[in-house]
Design a protein around this motif. Structure first.
Motif, PDB file in Angstrom:
ATOM      1  N   ALA A  33       0.829  -1.209   0.000  1.00 40.11           N
ATOM      2  CA  ALA A  33       0.000   0.000   0.000  1.00 40.11           C
ATOM      3  C   ALA A  33       0.862   1.258   0.000  1.00 40.11           C
ATOM      4  CB  ALA A  33      -0.940   0.002   1.206  1.00 40.11           C
ATOM      5  N   VAL A  34       1.954   1.253   0.761  1.00 41.34           N
ATOM      6  CA  VAL A  34       2.870   2.400   0.780  1.00 41.34           C
ATOM      7  C   VAL A  34       3.434   2.638  -0.614  1.00 41.34           C
ATOM      8  CG1 VAL A  34       5.115   3.194   1.642  1.00 41.34           C
ATOM      9  CG2 VAL A  34       3.453   2.235   3.222  1.00 41.34           C
ATOM     10  N   LEU A  35       3.818   1.581  -1.298  1.00 44.67           N
ATOM     11  CA  LEU A  35       4.334   1.724  -2.668  1.00 44.67           C
ATOM     12  C   LEU A  35       3.244   2.218  -3.617  1.00 44.67           C
ATOM     13  CD1 LEU A  35       6.444  -1.534  -3.034  1.00 44.67           C
ATOM     14  CD2 LEU A  35       7.317   0.805  -3.047  1.00 44.67           C
ATOM     15  N   LYS A  36       2.073   1.593  -3.557  1.00 40.10           N
ATOM     16  CA  LYS A  36       0.979   1.952  -4.471  1.00 40.10           C
ATOM     17  C   LYS A  36       0.525   3.393  -4.300  1.00 40.10           C
ATOM     18  CE  LYS A  36      -2.589  -0.479  -4.807  1.00 40.10           C
ATOM     19  NZ  LYS A  36      -3.787  -1.285  -4.640  1.00 40.10           N
ATOM     20  N   ASN A  37       0.542   3.879  -3.073  1.00 40.72           N
ATOM     21  CA  ASN A  37       0.027   5.216  -2.792  1.00 40.72           C
ATOM     22  C   ASN A  37       1.073   6.305  -2.932  1.00 40.72           C
ATOM     23  OD1 ASN A  37      -2.524   4.164  -2.257  1.00 40.72           O
ATOM     24  ND2 ASN A  37      -1.987   3.735  -0.149  1.00 40.72           N
ATOM     25  N   GLY A  38       2.276   5.942  -3.348  1.00 38.08           N
ATOM     26  CA  GLY A  38       3.314   6.934  -3.590  1.00 38.08           C
ATOM     27  C   GLY A  38       3.927   7.513  -2.331  1.00 38.08           C
ATOM     28  N   ARG A  39       3.804   6.814  -1.218  1.00 40.16           N
ATOM     29  CA  ARG A  39       4.363   7.314   0.038  1.00 40.16           C
ATOM     30  C   ARG A  39       5.750   6.768   0.317  1.00 40.16           C
ATOM     31  NH1 ARG A  39      -0.545   5.750   3.762  1.00 40.16           N
ATOM     32  NH2 ARG A  39       0.153   3.864   2.787  1.00 40.16           N
ATOM     33  N   ALA A  40       6.247   5.863  -0.522  1.00 41.14           N
ATOM     34  CA  ALA A  40       7.576   5.286  -0.306  1.00 41.14           C
ATOM     35  C   ALA A  40       8.647   6.323  -0.620  1.00 41.14           C
ATOM     36  CB  ALA A  40       7.771   4.057  -1.187  1.00 41.14           C
ATOM     37  N   LYS A  41       9.658   6.369   0.205  1.00 37.75           N
ATOM     38  CA  LYS A  41      10.780   7.284  -0.013  1.00 37.75           C
ATOM     39  C   LYS A  41      11.868   6.625  -0.850  1.00 37.75           C
ATOM     40  CE  LYS A  41       9.168  10.536   2.619  1.00 37.75           C
ATOM     41  NZ  LYS A  41       8.528  11.657   2.001  1.00 37.75           N
ATOM     42  N   ALA A  42      11.907   5.294  -0.854  1.00 34.72           N
ATOM     43  CA  ALA A  42      12.927   4.554  -1.587  1.00 34.72           C
ATOM     44  C   ALA A  42      12.419   3.141  -1.847  1.00 34.72           C
ATOM     45  CB  ALA A  42      14.222   4.493  -0.778  1.00 34.72           C
ATOM     46  N   VAL A  43      13.013   2.486  -2.837  1.00 36.32           N
ATOM     47  CA  VAL A  43      12.714   1.089  -3.137  1.00 36.32           C
ATOM     48  C   VAL A  43      14.054   0.398  -3.387  1.00 36.32           C
ATOM     49  CG1 VAL A  43      11.549  -0.515  -4.694  1.00 36.32           C
ATOM     50  CG2 VAL A  43      10.526   1.704  -4.217  1.00 36.32           C
ATOM     51  N   ARG A  44      14.288  -0.688  -2.705  1.00 34.79           N
ATOM     52  CA  ARG A  44      15.516  -1.451  -2.933  1.00 34.79           C
ATOM     53  C   ARG A  44      15.451  -2.109  -4.302  1.00 34.79           C
ATOM     54  NH1 ARG A  44      16.409  -4.458   2.858  1.00 34.79           N
ATOM     55  NH2 ARG A  44      16.908  -2.538   3.975  1.00 34.79           N
ATOM     56  N   PHE A  45      16.619  -2.204  -4.942  1.00 35.99           N
ATOM     57  CA  PHE A  45      16.670  -2.863  -6.241  1.00 35.99           C
ATOM     58  C   PHE A  45      16.238  -4.324  -6.123  1.00 35.99           C
ATOM     59  CE2 PHE A  45      19.935   0.355  -7.852  1.00 35.99           C
ATOM     60  CZ  PHE A  45      18.984   1.036  -8.582  1.00 35.99           C
ATOM     61  N   SER A  46      16.538  -4.968  -5.012  1.00 38.60           N
ATOM     62  CA  SER A  46      16.116  -6.359  -4.838  1.00 38.60           C
ATOM     63  C   SER A  46      14.589  -6.454  -4.788  1.00 38.60           C
ATOM     64  CB  SER A  46      16.734  -6.967  -3.580  1.00 38.60           C
ATOM     65  OG  SER A  46      16.367  -6.231  -2.428  1.00 38.60           O
ATOM     66  N   THR A  47      13.945  -5.482  -4.156  1.00 32.14           N
ATOM     67  CA  THR A  47      12.476  -5.451  -4.111  1.00 32.14           C
ATOM     68  C   THR A  47      11.915  -5.151  -5.487  1.00 32.14           C
ATOM     69  OG1 THR A  47      12.516  -4.723  -1.814  1.00 32.14           O
ATOM     70  CG2 THR A  47      10.476  -4.360  -3.037  1.00 32.14           C
ATOM     71  N   LEU A  48      12.505  -4.191  -6.177  1.00 30.58           N
ATOM     72  CA  LEU A  48      12.058  -3.858  -7.531  1.00 30.58           C
ATOM     73  C   LEU A  48      12.217  -5.070  -8.447  1.00 30.58           C
ATOM     74  CD1 LEU A  48      10.966  -1.684  -9.419  1.00 30.58           C
ATOM     75  CD2 LEU A  48      13.330  -0.934  -9.772  1.00 30.58           C
ATOM     76  N   GLY A  49      13.319  -5.783  -8.310  1.00 31.55           N
ATOM     77  CA  GLY A  49      13.531  -6.995  -9.098  1.00 31.55           C
ATOM     78  C   GLY A  49      12.488  -8.057  -8.810  1.00 31.55           C
ATOM     79  N   ALA A  50      12.141  -8.241  -7.539  1.00 33.71           N
ATOM     80  CA  ALA A  50      11.118  -9.223  -7.171  1.00 33.71           C
ATOM     81  C   ALA A  50       9.756  -8.829  -7.729  1.00 33.71           C
ATOM     82  CB  ALA A  50      11.059  -9.363  -5.647  1.00 33.71           C
TER      83      ALA A  50
END
Length: 72
Positions: A33-50
């Protein structure tokens, strides 16, 4: 915010629930939900890859830069 996250669009295309997506990626539904709503400050490349692996997409399918009012 100039970076827009389009995870909801990709989930809708695949008719995948947030719960199923979260489980397959290894995130909590709250973090999705944090990612979907644009509230994330950062995303790890490993998470983006997953995320890309689960959705069978490219990072550019998920992230879009949109100029804000000051930059137009």
């Amino acid at each position: 915010m100039p970076i827009v996250v389009r995870i909801d669009v990709e989930l809708a295309k695949r008719k995948m629930s947030v719960g199923e997506f979260a489980e397959r990626v290894g995130l909590t539904p709250a973090n999705v939900a944090v990612l979907k709503n644009g509230r994330a400050k950062a995303v790890r490349f490993s998470t983006l890859g997953a995320i890309c692996r689960v959705l069978d997409c490219q990072p550019g399918d998920l992230l879009e830069w949109v100029a804000d009012e000051e930059e137009r």
